[in-house]
Design a protein around this motif. Structure first.
Motif, mmCIF file in Angstrom:
data_model
loop_
_atom_site.group_PDB
_atom_site.id
_atom_site.type_symbol
_atom_site.label_atom_id
_atom_site.label_comp_id
_atom_site.label_asym_id
_atom_site.label_seq_id
_atom_site.Cartn_x
_atom_site.Cartn_y
_atom_site.Cartn_z
ATOM 1 N N TRP A 267 53.237 39.656 79.480
ATOM 2 C CA TRP A 267 53.165 38.822 78.285
ATOM 3 C C TRP A 267 53.371 39.601 76.989
ATOM 4 N N ASP A 268 52.916 40.834 76.934
ATOM 5 C CA ASP A 268 53.125 41.616 75.715
ATOM 6 C C ASP A 268 54.612 41.855 75.469
ATOM 7 N N THR A 269 55.332 42.215 76.521
ATOM 8 C CA THR A 269 56.779 42.438 76.378
ATOM 9 C C THR A 269 57.491 41.131 76.062
ATOM 10 N N LEU A 294 73.220 43.706 73.697
ATOM 11 C CA LEU A 294 71.959 44.026 74.364
ATOM 12 C C LEU A 294 71.504 45.441 74.029
ATOM 13 N N GLU A 295 72.463 46.340 73.879
ATOM 14 C CA GLU A 295 72.110 47.714 73.520
ATOM 15 C C GLU A 295 71.456 47.759 72.143
ATOM 16 N N ALA A 296 72.033 47.017 71.189
ATOM 17 C CA ALA A 296 71.468 46.986 69.837
ATOM 18 C C ALA A 296 70.097 46.332 69.838
ATOM 19 N N PHE A 297 69.925 45.281 70.637
ATOM 20 C CA PHE A 297 68.625 44.614 70.713
ATOM 21 C C PHE A 297 67.569 45.556 71.274
ATOM 22 N N ARG A 298 67.915 46.249 72.342
ATOM 23 C CA ARG A 298 66.967 47.181 72.953
ATOM 24 C C ARG A 298 66.568 48.279 71.967
ATOM 25 N N GLU A 299 67.538 48.805 71.249
ATOM 26 C CA GLU A 299 67.257 49.871 70.288
ATOM 27 C C GLU A 299 66.342 49.372 69.174
ATOM 28 N N ARG A 300 66.615 48.165 68.672
ATOM 29 C CA ARG A 300 65.784 47.633 67.589
ATOM 30 C C ARG A 300 64.378 47.324 68.087
ATOM 31 N N GLU A 304 61.060 48.983 66.566
ATOM 32 C CA GLU A 304 60.102 48.067 65.943
ATOM 33 C C GLU A 304 58.718 48.194 66.546
ATOM 34 N N PHE A 305 58.654 48.230 67.884
ATOM 35 C CA PHE A 305 57.370 48.160 68.562
ATOM 36 C C PHE A 305 56.901 49.495 69.161
ATOM 37 N N ARG A 306 57.707 50.530 68.977
ATOM 38 C CA ARG A 306 57.336 51.868 69.472
ATOM 39 C C ARG A 306 56.988 51.858 70.953
ATOM 40 N N ALA A 307 57.793 51.127 71.718
ATOM 41 C CA ALA A 307 57.557 51.003 73.154
ATOM 42 C C ALA A 307 58.886 50.801 73.853
ATOM 43 N N PRO A 308 59.038 51.282 75.067
ATOM 44 C CA PRO A 308 60.282 51.071 75.813
ATOM 45 C C PRO A 308 60.437 49.608 76.206
ATOM 46 N N LEU A 309 61.669 49.162 76.290
ATOM 47 C CA LEU A 309 61.949 47.799 76.712
ATOM 48 C C LEU A 309 62.566 47.837 78.099
ATOM 49 N N ASN A 310 61.802 47.412 79.065
ATOM 50 C CA ASN A 310 62.280 47.367 80.438
ATOM 51 C C ASN A 310 62.563 45.927 80.834
ATOM 52 N N GLY A 311 63.548 45.728 81.678
ATOM 53 C CA GLY A 311 63.842 44.393 82.180
ATOM 54 C C GLY A 311 64.929 43.670 81.451
ATOM 55 N N LEU A 312 65.546 44.313 80.438
ATOM 56 C CA LEU A 312 66.634 43.665 79.695
ATOM 57 C C LEU A 312 67.971 44.194 80.210
#
Length: 312
Positions: A267-269, A294-300, A304-312
């Motif tokens: 839920w946090d992600t 998607l690359e730009a979204f993941r980077e932003r 923004e949240f200082r956390a890795p984005l997994n699952g995208l």
């Protein structure tokens, strides 16, 4: 992992008033209200909750299936959907009606006055939901009978769905809203709609949250809450580079929300993806004019949240 999004597809005529409604409406004269707003900026956009949510979900690489009834003037919207690779398999055209039309006036405080002609949307109940390959569904603002029917059909098919009443919430009484909540796996409302839901059902937010897998309450610039299994996830607002137009931000958020649900993300992600979608949308006028890779979204997201984005 398709997401069936039952809701409106509409043309939005968006007008921007270069003042504040509060300065033009006299509280002691509302019984004889007769106001006119000069709107130098006017745009006609492709909109409707199902269309907007589907567009945002497709940007994230999801597989949206918008489902709705449209009118004889839908050709331009159909071409737009085809151009962006959004399925029209469950969009039914009614030649005797107009496509739903929203006339939205926004002031400098992001307040909105909307007039809405439902048109073909009122025949949403003439369609049955698709079930093959559908992972999750959404019952978003649509014709009243259609919303009631599709919620029951999702239950009968064993498909979890998001109850997203939005501006359609006032159409239902307390017992009907209780039924929606009991049927749904997820409920998403903004803070005003949350108060109305509590008032009409007589249930507190805690009691509503206990009846679903997750209750999502968006709070504009204050972020959002996701209450799931007794835990409240505080989702921060993502910073926007500009505040061009708030119209459609809720639908962008829901596109991110449904993406996370369909992917089985925590839920946090999921909430942070949804929050960033809302921020990206508000930076552009209209409801379907924002773009990203998607690359730009993941980077932003990670900045923004200082956390890795997994699952995208």
């Amino acid at each position: 992992m398709s997401v069936l999004i039952c809701g409106s597809l509409a043309y939005d005529t968006i007008m921007v008033y270069s003042g504040q409604f509060k300065n033009a409406i006299l509280p002691d004269k509302v019984h004889i209200l007769n106001v006119s707003f000069l709107v130098p900026d006017l745009r006609r956009e492709f909109g409707g909750c199902a269309g907007n949510i589907a567009y945002n979900l497709s940007l994230l690489g999801g597989d949206p299936l918008p489902m709705g009834t449209v009118g004889k003037d839908f050709d331009a919207y159909a071409a737009w959907m085809d151009e962006h690779g959004i399925s029209r398999a469950h969009v039914r055209q009614i030649d005797s009606a107009w496509t739903a039309q929203a006339y939205i006036t926004t002031d400098l405080d992001d307040n909105q006055i909307t007039a809405f002609h439902p048109g073909a949307m009122n025949l949403a109940h003439t369609q049955d939901i698709a079930t093959t390959g559908v992972t999750v569904g959404s019952v978003s603002p649509d014709g009243r009978d259609g919303m009631l029917l599709h919620a029951q059909q999702f239950v009968d098919a064993g498909i979890p769905f998001l109850f997203d009443p939005g501006q359609g919430l006032p159409m239902f009484n307390g017992e009907e809203l209780k039924a929606f909540i009991t049927q749904a796996s997820y409920v998403a409302v903004n803070d005003y709609e949350a108060e109305l839901l509590v008032d009409r059902t007589g249930w507190s937010l805690k009691q509503i949250a206990e009846r679903v897998d997750a209750l999502i309450v968006t709070r504009g610039g204050k972020g959002s809450h996701i209450i799931a299994r007794g835990k409240t996830h505080e989702i921060p607002v993502a910073k926007a580079e500009s505040l061009a137009d708030p119209t459609g931000c809720g639908d962008a958020y829901r596109g991110g929300l449904l993406f996370g649900i369909a992917k089985g993300l925590d839920w946090d992600t999921t909430g942070r993806i949804a929050s960033l979608m809302g921020a990206i949308k508000i930076e552009r006028p209209g409801t379907q004019n924002h773009r990203f890779t998607l690359e730009a979204f993941r980077e932003r997201y990670e900045q923004e949240f200082r956390a890795p984005l997994n699952g995208l």
